[in-house]
Design an enzyme around this catalytic site. Sequence first.
Site, PDB file in Angstrom:
ATOM      1  N   CYS A   1      26.064 -20.558  37.549  1.00 19.47           N
ATOM      2  CA  CYS A   1      24.986 -21.376  36.996  1.00 19.47           C
ATOM      3  C   CYS A   1      24.751 -22.517  37.986  1.00 19.47           C
ATOM      4  O   CYS A   1      25.504 -23.485  38.007  1.00 19.47           O
ATOM      5  CB  CYS A   1      25.423 -21.913  35.632  1.00 19.47           C
ATOM      6  SG  CYS A   1      24.200 -22.972  34.887  1.00 19.47           S
ATOM      7  N   LEU A   2      23.749 -22.366  38.837  1.00  9.70           N
ATOM      8  CA  LEU A   2      23.473 -23.354  39.879  1.00  9.70           C
ATOM      9  C   LEU A   2      22.028 -23.826  39.732  1.00  9.70           C
ATOM     10  O   LEU A   2      21.097 -23.071  40.018  1.00  9.70           O
ATOM     11  CB  LEU A   2      23.707 -22.707  41.255  1.00  9.70           C
ATOM     12  CG  LEU A   2      23.768 -23.626  42.458  1.00  9.70           C
ATOM     13  CD1 LEU A   2      24.937 -24.596  42.349  1.00  9.70           C
ATOM     14  CD2 LEU A   2      23.874 -22.819  43.739  1.00  9.70           C
TER      15      LEU A   2
END
Length: 154
Positions: A86-87
């Site tokens: 999750c970036l």
Amino acid sequence: MAASRRLMKELEEIRKCGMKNFRNIRVDEANLLTWQGLIVPDNPPYDKGAFRIEINFPAEYPFKPPKITFKTKIYHPNIDEKGQVCLPVISAENWKPATKTDQVIQSLIALVNDPQPEHPLRADLAEEYSKDRKKFCKNAEEFTKKYGEKRPVD
């Protein structure tokens, strides 16, 4: 083909500048849309190993963001068991075509070095990180020693 031209240029820049936290970059010259490399974190508990990642660029790059997958298992609240991460910088709603791959990699390294438990993909690890940091670090370090890759020596 614009994607390939841009990726060739970005790859050249990254190799020329020599990122100390992203090493052993492998790219098939026939297919510039897939890169592999080793993330080499500085901070405990991840500083005992290295983590292989794969970056997949869509044909529409830079108008669509790349996807990053961890090929090495990692005990981290922001990276799930399948290696998805999750970036925020590569989320569809935040992506900007001017963002370069080295910036994406720097964001990823920052996230690995400094987990964000408020945006977890693994709620159990986020909770452990927030409530019992010592236990989290011990587990993450053991996990890193067990599954992490050997760190490149300069």
